[in-house]
Enzyme design. Structure first.
Site, PDB file in Angstrom:
ATOM      1  CG  HIS A  18      -0.013   2.037  -9.428  1.00 11.42           C
ATOM      2  ND1 HIS A  18      -0.335   1.608  -8.151  1.00 11.42           N
ATOM      3  CD2 HIS A  18      -1.085   2.766  -9.862  1.00 11.42           C
ATOM      4  CE1 HIS A  18      -1.550   2.042  -7.829  1.00 11.42           C
ATOM      5  NE2 HIS A  18      -2.019   2.746  -8.857  1.00 11.42           N
TER       6      HIS A  18
ATOM      7  CG  LEU B  50       9.903 -16.992  -2.451  1.00  7.43           C
ATOM      8  CD1 LEU B  50       9.701 -17.066  -0.933  1.00  7.43           C
ATOM      9  CD2 LEU B  50      10.317 -15.582  -2.852  1.00  7.43           C
TER      10      LEU B  50
ATOM     11  CG  ASP C 169      -2.006   1.021   1.162  1.00 10.13           C
ATOM     12  OD1 ASP C 169      -2.347   1.456   0.047  1.00 10.13           O
ATOM     13  OD2 ASP C 169      -2.535   1.410   2.219  1.00 10.13           O
TER      14      ASP C 169
END
Length: 253
Positions: free
Chosen positions: A48, A142, A31
Site C-alpha cells: 500500500h 483537475l 489493484d
C-alpha cells in the site's frame, strides 16, 4: 480542433489527444498492492505504501493529458473486513498522503473530493479529509475524487432512500422519480459518468465500483500492479480508448 500533446518522461510514447477523442472523466480501480508486496516477500502494508507514488503519477498524467475528472477507488466498504493491522496501516497512509501531497495538489490546481461513508473513518482521517477538501476547493485543472469506504450498492441505496424521503415529505411526486432523478442523488452527480475505467493487476471485475455510472464506460484492464503504475500506463489506456468507437447502443452507418 484543439489537441493536447504530451511526452512520457520514461519512454518515447507520445500522446496526441484531440479534445473530441479525449476521455473527459477517467476512473481507476487501483489493484495489486498486496500482490506487489507478496512477490517481494513483504507484508501487505508495504504494498500500500509503495502504491502512493502511483497516485501522483496518475494525477500528473491526467493533468498533462487534459483529463478533467479522475476518480480512483482507494478503499472499498468491503475492505473493512480485512485484518485490523492492515486497516490501521491504510488509515495512517490516508493521513500521510494528505499531509505529503496537499501543497502539491493545491499548486497544481487539483480539487479533491472524498466519496464514501466517512462515519467509519477515524477522527484523524475525517479531519485530514476536511482539510484537503477545504484547501483544494478552488482547484480548476483537475477534479480528483478519492473513493474511500465506498460501496456502489450502498451509494445507489442511499440515492433511492433520499428520493423516497422526498416523496414521503411531499417534496417530489412519485411519477417524477426517474433515472435522471436517481443519478442526481449519486455521489458523482457533479462530474458525470466516466468515459474510461482502468483496472490494474489484470483482474476482470468491477468490484462494486460505480455500478450505475459504468453503464457505457469503456473498460481497460492492464496486468500492471498498482505500485508499478506510471503515466505511461495511463497514456497507453487513453490511446487504446481513442481507437474505440463509442456507440451507446446505436449502430453506425
Amino acid at each position: 480542433m484543439t489537441r493536447t500533446t504530451v511526452q512520457s518522461v520514461d519512454t518515447d510514447l507520445e500522446l496526441d489527444v484531440p479534445r473530441e477523442r479525449r476521455p473527459r472523466h477517467i476512473a481507476i480501480i487501483m489493484d495489486g498492492n498486496g500482490r506487489w508486496a507478496r512477490d517481494r516477500h513483504l507484508p501487505r502494508p508495504f504494498g500500500h505504501r509503495a502504491g502512493m507514488p502511483a497516485v501522483r503519477e496518475a494525477v500528473e498524467g491526467a493533468i498533462e493529458a487534459g483529463v478533467e475528472v479522475l476518480t480512483v477507488f482507494a478503499f472499498s466498504d468491503e475492505n473493512w473486513k480485512r485484518p485490523v493491522t492492515e486497516i490501521s496501516a491504510l488509515m495512517s497512509l490516508l493521513e500521510e498522503y494528505i499531509a505529503k501531497e496537499l501543497t502539491e495538489l493545491v499548486s497544481q490546481g487539483v480539487k479533491v473530493s472524498v466519496l464514501g461513508d466517512r462515519t467509519r473513518l477515524t477522527d484523524g482521517g475525517r479531519a485530514a479529509i476536511a482539510r484537503i477538501e477545504t484547501a483544494t476547493q478552488t482547484g480548476a485543472r483537475l477534479a480528483l475524487n478519492l473513493c474511500i469506504s465506498y460501496s456502489s450498492r450502498a451509494e445507489i441505496t442511499r440515492a433511492a432512500r433520499l428520493l423516497a424521503e422526498e416523496v414521503q415529505n411531499g417534496a417530489r411526486r412519485l411519477e417524477d422519480v426517474d433515472e435522471q432523478a436517481l443519478q442526481a442523488k449519486l455521489y458523482t452527480a457533479p462530474w458525470g459518468d466516466p468515459d474510461l475505467l482502468i483496472r490494474t493487476s489484470g483482474e476482470q471485475r468491477i468490484s462494486n465500483f460505480l455500478l450505475w455510472q459504468l453503464a457505457y464506460t469503456e473498460l481497460y484492464v492492464t496486468p500492471v500492479l498498482w505500485p508499478d503504475f506510471t503515466r505511461q500506463t495511463l497514456y497507453e489506456a487513453i490511446l487504446d480508448y481513442q481507437r474505440r468507437e463509442r456507440r451507446f447502443g446505436t449502430v453506425t452507418a
